[in-house]
Write an enzyme that holds these catalytic residues in place. Structure first.
Site: not given
Ligand SMILES: CC(=O)N[C@H]1CO[C@H](CO)[C@@H](O)[C@@H]1O
Ligand SMILES: *[C@@H]1O[C@H](CO)[C@@H](O)[C@H](O)[C@H]1NC(C)=O
Ligand SMILES: *[C@@H]1O[C@H](CO)[C@@H](O)[C@H](O)[C@H]1NC(C)=O
Ligand SMILES: *[C@@H]1O[C@H](CO)[C@@H](O)[C@H](O)[C@H]1NC(C)=O
Ligand SMILES: *[C@@H]1O[C@H](CO)[C@@H](O)[C@H](O)[C@H]1NC(C)=O
Ligand SMILES: *[C@@H]1O[C@H](CO)[C@@H](O)[C@H](O)[C@H]1NC(C)=O
Ligand SMILES: [Ca+2]
Ligand SMILES: [Ca+2]
Length: 581
Positions: A232, A301
Site C-alpha cells: 500500500d 500501489e
Molecule cells: C487503493 C488503496 O489501497 N488505497 C489506500 C492507500 O493508502 C491509504 C492509507 O493507507 C488507504 O486509506 C487507502 O485505502
C-alpha cells in the site's frame, strides 16, 4: 476522382492508426502464475459475513471459495486483515503479526490459506509499510522516547514564526485533506509526520530497526503460506531529509490550501531511497522462492507521475516490484475519452515498461468509483474484454464482475474519515464509502451477505437484480466475465502479438495473433451512437467471415454468430470479441 482521393486518404488514416505495439513471446515462454492469473481484490469487510455482525470476515471468504473457481479467478488479494483500531478500516495497523478479531483468528486465516490453496488459488496480502496506527505499541513507546522506539517515527520540534508562534517544520499536507501532515504531540512535545490520517503516523525508514521490523513482518506472513504482497502507498515510504517546502501544483485552481493536490509532491513521494527499499523486499521474496520454486509476488500501489511509476519495476539486474499497478484507466481515462486516447494509453504503458517487464490493467479499487458508475454500466463488458485480452495481468475489484454500481451513501451514514474531514458540502467528491458496499450474493436479505440485522455500509439497492445468483441465469456481466477468464488461457493471448487500432473516433480495437493459432479481434464502442465497422482496410489478413466469440450483453449478438468483416454493427457502449476460427 475527388471521391477516390478522399477514399485513399481515409485508408491511409486508418493504416496510420494501426500499430504493432507488442510482438509477443516465442513458444519457449512459460508464463509464471502471476502472469496467467487474474488478481481479484477482496475488500474483506464487504465480501461475506459469517457471524452476523454485519462485517465481512475470513470465515466468510473461506465459505465462498467456489465463487472463484466458478468465475475462473485464481489469485485473491485481501485488504488488510491485521489488528487495527479501524480508523482507516485496516490501513491503520496496530500489530503487523496479528489478525484483527473483527475478521477472525489466526486459525481462521490458516484455514483460509489451506482451503484456497487446495483450490489452486493464490493469496496476496495487502501490506501497509508506510505508517502504523497511533495505537501501535511502537508509537506509544516512541511518544515516551523509550528505546529503541524513540526514532521509529518522524519527529520534529517545529519552527517559530515571526510572532514566535510554534509551527510545523514545513508546508507538507495530509493526503486526506485534513491540512498539515504534521501533528503536535503534547506528551513528547514534538510534531510527528502523518502523510495520511493523524491516526496513521509515518514510520521512519531511515532507522534500520524499522527496516528490520518490516522485513520480519513480511517473513512472518511468508511463513504462514502467503503467495505475495501488495504494498500500500508504496511511493510514500521516504520523505526528503531536508524537509523542504513543496512547491504549488501547476493545476491548483479551485483547490483549497489544505487540499492535498494543491501542492506538487516532489519531497514526499518517490524518493530515491524508496526504490532501493523495494529492491531489498524483492530480494527477500526471491530468496523465499528458492524454498519451493513458487514465485512470491510483489506488486506496489503508487499514484505517481508516469516516469516515477515505471521506476518501481526496477530493471533486470536490479528488479523492483513484479509490477506497479497501472492506474491509467482510473487516472487518464473517463467518459469523455475517445478511441485514440485509449490507444495512446495502452501504447504508453507497454512501450515505456523497462525491458522484459510485464504489463497489468487495473479497472478499479476501494478508493475509486466503480467502473459501472465511472463509465457506464453497459461498458463493463467491453472494459473486461480490454483488460483480460491484452497482454498483462488483469486486476478485478470485487463486485465489478457483476457490473454493480456505487451505492449512494448519505452524509449521515458516512464513515470514511477522509470524507468526514471535508464536511457535508464536499464529501460526495471525496467519500470512498459508495464503492465499498457489501457484495450481493443472492436475492435474500442484505443480498445474502449477512444474516445479521444491519450491515456496516448499506447494500446496493440494486441487489435484488444484480447478484451472483441472478446473473447465473441470463446473459449477464458475470457470464461475460467467465467467458473471458476462460478465453485468455488460449495460446494466442499468452503468447500472441498485439496490434491496436483507432477505428473511428469512438471505436477502439485490438487484435491478437500467434503463429497458426486463431486470431482474435476486439472491438469496443466507447461512444453513444451506433457504429458500422469495416475491418478490411485495417487488417487485410482477416478472412471474409468472422465468428463472435464473446459479446457484451447489449450487443445484440451471441457467441457463435457469424459476421462479415466488412459490415459489423456495434451499438453504443457495445463490445465484441471476434475470431477467425
Ligand atoms: C487503493 C488503496 O489501497 N488505497 C489506500 C492507500 O493508502 C491509504 C492509507 O493507507 C488507504 O486509506 C487507502 O485505502
Ligand atoms: C511538479 O513539478 C515538476 C517539475 O519539478 C513538473 O514536471 C510537474 O508537472 C509538476 N506537477 C504538478 C502537478 O504541478
Ligand atoms: C493535479 O495533478 C495531480 C498530479 O498530476 C493529479 O494527481 C491531480 O488529480 C490533479 N488534480 C486535479 C484537480 O486535476
Ligand atoms: C519520461 O521519460 C521519457 C523517456 O525516458 C522522457 O522522454 C520524458 O521526458 C520523461 N518525462 C518527464 C515528465 O520527465
Ligand atoms: C538498473 O538499475 C540500477 C539501479 O537504479 C542501475 O544502477 C543500473 O544501471 C540499471 N541497469 C540497467 C541495465 O539499466
Ligand atoms: C442467500 O445466501 C444466504 C447466505 O449464503 C443463504 O443463507 C440464503 O439461503 C440464500 N438465499 C437464497 C434465496 O438462495
Ligand atoms: Ca463478521
Ligand atoms: Ca513515509
Amino acid at each position: 476522382m475527388i471521391k477516390e482521393i478522399i477514399f485513399l486518404v481515409l485508408i491511409l488514416i486508418q493504416i496510420i492508426n494501426c500499430e504493432l505495439i507488442y510482438s509477443g513471446q516465442d513458444a519457449s515462454f512459460n508464463p509464471d502464475w502471476w502472469q496467467k492469473e487474474i488478481i481479484y481484490q477482496i475488500y474483506v469487510r464487504s465480501f461475506k459475513d459469517s457471524d452476523g455482525d454485519g462485517i465481512g470476515d475470513l470465515r466468510g471468504i473461506t465459505e465462498q471459495v467456489e465463487h472463484f473457481s466458478n468465475i475462473g479467478v485464481s489469485a485473491i488479494w485481501l485488504t488488510p486483515i491485521y489488528q487495527t483500531p479501524g480508523v482507516d478500516f485496516g490501513y491503520d495497523i496496530s500489530d503487523f503479526e496479528r489478525i484483527d478479531e473483527t475478521f477472525g483468528t489466526m486459525s481462521d486465516f490458516d484455514n483460509l490459506v489451506v482451503t484456497y490453496h487446495r483450490y489452486g488459488i493464490k493469496i496476496i496480502l495487502d501490506f501497509v509499510p508506510n505508517h502504523t496506527s497511533d495505537k501501535h505499541v511502537w508509537f506509544k513507546k516512541s511518544v515516551q522516547r523509550i528505546a529503541p522506539y524513540t526514532d521509529y517515527y518522524i519527529w520534529h520540534d517545529g519552527i517559530k514564526n515571526s510572532e514566535g508562534k510554534r509551527m510545523p517544520p514545513n508546508n507538507w499536507l495530509s493526503v486526506f485533506n485534513s491540512g498539515s501532515a504534521w501533528k503536535w504531540n503534547e506528551q513528547r512535545n514534538q510534531y510527528y509526520l502523518h502523510q495520511f490520517l493523524e491516526e496513521q503516523p509515518d514510520l521512519n525508514f531511515r532507522n534500520p530497526n524499522v527496516v528490520h521490523e518490516i522485513r520480519k513482518a513480511l517473513y512472518f506472513w511468508l511463513e504462514r503460506g502467503v503467495d505475495g504482497f501488495r504494498l500500500d502507498s508504496a511511493n510514500f515510504l521516504f520523505e526528503s531529509k531536508d524537509l523542504s517546502n513543496e512547491p504549488k501544483a501547476e493545476n491548483n485552481t479551485n483547490m483549497k490550501d489544505t487540499d492535498y493536490y494543491s501542492l506538487n509532491h516532489t519531497y514526499t513521494i518517490d524518493q530515491p531511497e524508496t526504490y532501493e527499499l523495494h529492491h531489498t523486499w524483492r530480494e527477500l521474496l526471491d530468496e523465499y522462492k528458492e524454498k519451493d520454486g513458487s514465485t512470491r509476488l510483489l506488486v506496489v500501489e503508487c499514484y505517481s507521475p508516469f516516469n516515477q511509476t515505471m521506476k518501481y519495476y526496477g530493471n533486470s539486474t536490479v528488479p523492483g516490484a513484479h509490477f506497479p499497478f497501472n492506474f491509467m484507466l482510473i487516472i487518464n481515462f473517463n467518459r469523455q475519452s475517445n478511441a485514440n486516447q485509449l490507444q495512446t494509453l495502452v501504447t504508453k504503458w507497454i512501450k515505456n515498461m523497462p525491458k522484459g517487464m510485464w504489463p497489468n490493467w487495473v479497472l478499479g479499487n476501494h478508493d475509486n468509483s466503480r467502473i459501472a458508475s465511472r463509465f457506464d454500466p453497459m461498458l463493463v463488458d467491453g472494459l473486461h474484454m480490454f483488460q483480460m485480452l491484452l497482454p498483462g495481468t488483469p486486476v478485478t475489484y470485487y463486485g465489478d464482475e457483476l457490473g454493480i454500481r456505487d451505492t449512494f451513501v448519505r452524509w449521515d451514514q458516512t464513515i470514511d474519515k477522509g470524507a468526514l474531514n471535508v464536511g457535508p458540502e464536499r464529501y460526495e467528491k471525496f467519500t470512498r464509502d459508495p464503492v465499498r458496499a457489501p457484495f450481493p450474493w443472492n436475492y435474500s436479505i442484505h443480498g445474502g451477505f449477512s444474516y445479521g440485522e444491519k450491515t456496516w455500509l448499506p447494500v446496493s439497492p440494486d441487489y435484488w437484480k444484480d447478484n451472483v445468483q441472478s446473473e447465473e441465469k441470463y446473459k449477464s456481466h458475470l457470464k461475460t466475465y467467465k467467458q473471458l477468464t476462460d478465453l485468455r488461457k488460449k495460446p494466442t493471448f499468452t503468447h500472441g502479438n498485439l496490434h491496436v487500432y483507432t477505428i473511428s473516433d469512438w471505436v477502439f480495437g485490438f487484435s491478437r495473433s500467434y503463429t497458426d493459432h486463431p486470431t482474435y479481434v476486439v472491438l469496443i464502442n466507447l461512444g453513444s451512437e451506433m457504429e458500422i465497422i469495416n475491418l478490411r482496410h485495417i487488417r487485410r489478413s482477416l478472412p471474409e467471415i468472422l465468428m463472435v466469440k464473446v459479446s457484451s450483453i447489449n450487443s445484440g449478438f451471441v457467441t457463435g454468430n457469424l459476421v462479415s468483416r466488412e459490415y459489423i454493427t456495434l451499438r453504443p457502449k457495445a463490445a465484441l470479441t471476434l475470431t477467425t476460427s
